[in-house]
Design a protein around this motif. Structure first.
Motif, PDB file in Angstrom:
ATOM      1  N   VAL A 184      43.112  46.552  39.115  1.00 53.03           N
ATOM      2  CA  VAL A 184      42.452  46.728  40.413  1.00 53.03           C
ATOM      3  C   VAL A 184      41.344  47.752  40.232  1.00 53.03           C
ATOM      4  O   VAL A 184      41.458  48.679  39.429  1.00 53.03           O
ATOM      5  N   ALA A 185      40.232  47.574  40.962  1.00 51.50           N
ATOM      6  CA  ALA A 185      39.092  48.482  40.840  1.00 51.50           C
ATOM      7  C   ALA A 185      38.303  48.477  42.134  1.00 51.50           C
ATOM      8  O   ALA A 185      38.374  47.535  42.935  1.00 51.50           O
ATOM      9  N   ILE A 186      37.500  49.543  42.357  1.00 50.11           N
ATOM     10  CA  ILE A 186      36.641  49.666  43.525  1.00 50.11           C
ATOM     11  C   ILE A 186      35.192  49.755  43.064  1.00 50.11           C
ATOM     12  O   ILE A 186      34.862  50.510  42.136  1.00 50.11           O
ATOM     13  N   SER A 187      34.301  49.008  43.707  1.00 52.43           N
ATOM     14  CA  SER A 187      32.875  49.052  43.392  1.00 52.43           C
ATOM     15  C   SER A 187      32.275  50.390  43.806  1.00 52.43           C
ATOM     16  O   SER A 187      32.833  51.128  44.621  1.00 52.43           O
ATOM     17  N   ALA A 246      33.023  49.915  49.230  1.00 51.26           N
ATOM     18  CA  ALA A 246      33.335  48.959  50.291  1.00 51.26           C
ATOM     19  C   ALA A 246      33.961  47.677  49.770  1.00 51.26           C
ATOM     20  O   ALA A 246      34.324  46.814  50.558  1.00 51.26           O
ATOM     21  N   THR A 247      34.102  47.552  48.453  1.00 53.45           N
ATOM     22  CA  THR A 247      34.670  46.332  47.884  1.00 53.45           C
ATOM     23  C   THR A 247      35.734  46.675  46.855  1.00 53.45           C
ATOM     24  O   THR A 247      35.504  47.505  45.961  1.00 53.45           O
ATOM     25  N   LEU A 248      36.891  46.060  46.997  1.00 56.48           N
ATOM     26  CA  LEU A 248      37.977  46.231  46.045  1.00 56.48           C
ATOM     27  C   LEU A 248      38.203  44.914  45.310  1.00 56.48           C
ATOM     28  O   LEU A 248      38.171  43.840  45.923  1.00 56.48           O
ATOM     29  N   TRP A 249      38.441  44.986  44.002  1.00 55.38           N
ATOM     30  CA  TRP A 249      38.618  43.809  43.159  1.00 55.38           C
ATOM     31  C   TRP A 249      40.009  43.822  42.535  1.00 55.38           C
ATOM     32  O   TRP A 249      40.528  44.878  42.170  1.00 55.38           O
ATOM     33  N   THR A 250      40.605  42.645  42.404  1.00 56.39           N
ATOM     34  CA  THR A 250      41.859  42.508  41.666  1.00 56.39           C
ATOM     35  C   THR A 250      41.691  41.429  40.599  1.00 56.39           C
ATOM     36  O   THR A 250      40.858  40.527  40.733  1.00 56.39           O
ATOM     37  N   MET A 295      42.029  34.908  37.532  1.00 54.48           N
ATOM     38  CA  MET A 295      41.671  34.844  38.948  1.00 54.48           C
ATOM     39  C   MET A 295      41.159  36.219  39.384  1.00 54.48           C
ATOM     40  O   MET A 295      41.872  37.222  39.262  1.00 54.48           O
ATOM     41  N   VAL A 296      39.912  36.271  39.850  1.00 54.05           N
ATOM     42  CA  VAL A 296      39.313  37.502  40.345  1.00 54.05           C
ATOM     43  C   VAL A 296      39.189  37.381  41.865  1.00 54.05           C
ATOM     44  O   VAL A 296      38.664  36.387  42.371  1.00 54.05           O
ATOM     45  N   THR A 297      39.681  38.389  42.584  1.00 53.30           N
ATOM     46  CA  THR A 297      39.663  38.370  44.041  1.00 53.30           C
ATOM     47  C   THR A 297      38.988  39.636  44.545  1.00 53.30           C
ATOM     48  O   THR A 297      39.259  40.733  44.039  1.00 53.30           O
ATOM     49  N   ALA A 298      38.110  39.491  45.524  1.00 54.94           N
ATOM     50  CA  ALA A 298      37.410  40.631  46.119  1.00 54.94           C
ATOM     51  C   ALA A 298      37.849  40.807  47.571  1.00 54.94           C
ATOM     52  O   ALA A 298      37.946  39.834  48.322  1.00 54.94           O
ATOM     53  N   PHE A 299      38.116  42.074  47.944  1.00 52.20           N
ATOM     54  CA  PHE A 299      38.514  42.419  49.304  1.00 52.20           C
ATOM     55  C   PHE A 299      37.468  43.357  49.912  1.00 52.20           C
ATOM     56  O   PHE A 299      36.908  44.211  49.221  1.00 52.20           O
ATOM     57  N   LEU A 300      37.246  43.205  51.210  1.00 49.29           N
ATOM     58  CA  LEU A 300      36.352  44.094  51.939  1.00 49.29           C
ATOM     59  C   LEU A 300      37.138  45.310  52.414  1.00 49.29           C
ATOM     60  O   LEU A 300      38.225  45.181  52.972  1.00 49.29           O
ATOM     61  N   LEU A 301      36.563  46.512  52.186  1.00 49.05           N
ATOM     62  CA  LEU A 301      37.173  47.759  52.627  1.00 49.05           C
ATOM     63  C   LEU A 301      36.319  48.399  53.708  1.00 49.05           C
ATOM     64  O   LEU A 301      35.104  48.193  53.769  1.00 49.05           O
ATOM     65  N   ASP A 302      36.950  49.206  54.542  1.00 47.08           N
ATOM     66  CA  ASP A 302      36.207  50.119  55.399  1.00 47.08           C
ATOM     67  C   ASP A 302      35.645  51.209  54.477  1.00 47.08           C
ATOM     68  O   ASP A 302      36.401  51.922  53.816  1.00 47.08           O
ATOM     69  N   ALA A 303      34.322  51.341  54.392  1.00 46.46           N
ATOM     70  CA  ALA A 303      33.697  52.225  53.409  1.00 46.46           C
ATOM     71  C   ALA A 303      34.048  53.695  53.622  1.00 46.46           C
ATOM     72  O   ALA A 303      34.005  54.486  52.678  1.00 46.46           O
ATOM     73  N   VAL A 334      41.689  43.650  32.099  1.00 52.02           N
ATOM     74  CA  VAL A 334      41.381  44.936  32.713  1.00 52.02           C
ATOM     75  C   VAL A 334      40.056  44.840  33.465  1.00 52.02           C
ATOM     76  O   VAL A 334      39.094  44.244  32.968  1.00 52.02           O
ATOM     77  N   LEU A 335      39.992  45.455  34.652  1.00 52.83           N
ATOM     78  CA  LEU A 335      38.754  45.587  35.407  1.00 52.83           C
ATOM     79  C   LEU A 335      38.156  46.971  35.192  1.00 52.83           C
ATOM     80  O   LEU A 335      38.889  47.971  35.136  1.00 52.83           O
ATOM     81  N   ILE A 336      36.822  47.024  35.081  1.00 51.91           N
ATOM     82  CA  ILE A 336      36.113  48.297  34.928  1.00 51.91           C
ATOM     83  C   ILE A 336      35.022  48.345  35.984  1.00 51.91           C
ATOM     84  O   ILE A 336      34.046  47.578  35.901  1.00 51.91           O
ATOM     85  N   PRO A 337      35.141  49.201  37.014  1.00 47.43           N
ATOM     86  CA  PRO A 337      34.112  49.238  38.060  1.00 47.43           C
ATOM     87  C   PRO A 337      32.793  49.760  37.511  1.00 47.43           C
ATOM     88  O   PRO A 337      32.765  50.695  36.705  1.00 47.43           O
TER      89      PRO A 337
END
Length: 371
Positions: free
Chosen positions: A259-262, A266-270, A282-290, A318-321
């Protein structure tokens, strides 16, 4: 004069479009430097450096002058100086503080300290016994926590560097260590289990909100955990949960590992994957309250396959923001030997370059960006 000014501005803008990613190996003997051109959407291998051994977890010190790589098989950390041409020079290898009656570990994870730029922190685990440690960038000063009956493969810093949150995957618990100006890793403030959770895999923190995120390996969930304003854990942990995969995904088909944050906050990735040799990711992006970091909704998903591997090795990914502007992440795969950069364009995930490093059977481990 105007022409010269335009040339200078263009040169500066063009240079800013190049970014460099350092990548380690799980059981190989190389460290890679890749160059991404975000204008051309290309990712190329700039250097293939001979390393002192495998480096599944790597980290820069805060000055970005030194790169550190771990070798779990003998409990060591190697230091490399970084040249102006992005070359790496091995400057020495040292033992981490011995613990758990062994010098061989299943995993060693490292990260640079936020408050003290001269320290590298890490967690070492045998799978059933773990310890947290710190080591100076010169290697002459080391310290470690008490031994912990658990499997700590992931930890994250509070935004101010005053707290270190360690995740015990065996019990799905969070351990919160206080980090003083002169830390000793003995100040364990909180130990709390996450309710109704098994096989928690990775923990990260929101850069400005008082919030922790955890992904679970087997149930493929994203856990959103608010903290107190002082980054303490408030009582038993009841997380807000989001399903990472689509509803009709067969149980046991995927595991989630990262898991990582841009940089936008405002965007979280799994990142989830199946077993090799199929290796479907499978890469999934979620919207966050910034501001608060609360998970709002799932906004995009992308999948791809990478067939390398013979099915005998436990796959990792592994994800690397990316630390520069834009909602972008890099990902590495093992044994797939692939590095890719993905970005969010609107509500779609797009590729910003991919490189195959199949010449090294041990590729790829973690990566770190040199901004």
């Amino acid at each position: 004069m105007l022409a010269l000014l335009l040339v200078a501005l263009f040169a500066k803008w063009s240079a800013a479009a190049l970014h460099h990613l350092f990548v380690g190996t799980v059981d190989g003997g190389s460290l890679y430097v890749l160059e991404m051109d975000d204008m051309e959407r290309t990712l190329t291998v700039l250097r293939n450096e001979t390393a002192a051994g495998a480096s599944p977890s790597i980290a820069f010190d805060r000055s970005k002058l030194f790169l550190f790589g771990t070798r779990p098989s003998d409990g060591t950390i190697s230091r490399y100086s970084v040249g102006p041409d992005f070359s790496l020079k091995h400057e020495g290898t040292g033992q981490i503080p011995e613990s758990c009656n062994t010098t061989a570990f299943k995993s060693i994870k490292i990260s640079s300290a936020i408050r003290n730029p001269n320290l590298i922190y890490g967690s070492a685990t045998t799978g059933t016994c773990s310890t947290l440690f710190s080591i100076s960038i010169t290697g002459y000063y080391t310290q470690r926590s008490n031994e912990i009956a658990g499997d700590i493969r992931s930890f994250a810093w509070s935004p101010d560097g005053r707290h270190l949150h360690a995740l015990d995957s065996e019990s799905s618990s969070l351990l919160n260590f206080g980090i003083a100006d002169e830390p000793d890793l003995k100040d364990l403030l909180d130990t709390k289990a996450i309710k109704d959770t098994k096989a928690a895999r990775q923990v990260i923190t929101h850069p400005v909100g008082h919030r922790i995120y955890v992904v679970t390996r087997d149930t493929n969930e994203l856990l959103d955990i608010p903290l107190l304003n002082n980054d303490r854990i408030d009582g038993p942990i009841a997380a807000n949960r989001s399903a990472i995969l689509v509803k009709d995904t067969p149980a046991g088909q995927y595991v989630t590992t990262s898991v990582a944050i841009s940089s936008s906050n405002a965007t979280l990735w799994t990142l989830s994957h199946t077993a090799s040799p199929e290796n479907t990711f499978m890469v999934t992006a979620f919207l966050l309250d910034a501001k608060t970091g609360a998970v709002q909704r799932r906004i995009a998903r992308a999948s791809f396959r990478n067939y390398l591997g013979d099915g005998t090795q436990q796959p990792t990914s592994v994800l690397i923001p990316a630390p520069f502007d834009g909602d972008m992440v890099a990902l590495t795969t093992f044994p797939g030997a692939m590095v890719a950069v993905l970005g969010l364009v609107g509500e779609s995930i797009k590729s910003f370059g991919r490189a195959m490093l199949a010449q090294d059977e041990g590729c790829c481990g973690e990566g770190v960006w040199l901004k």
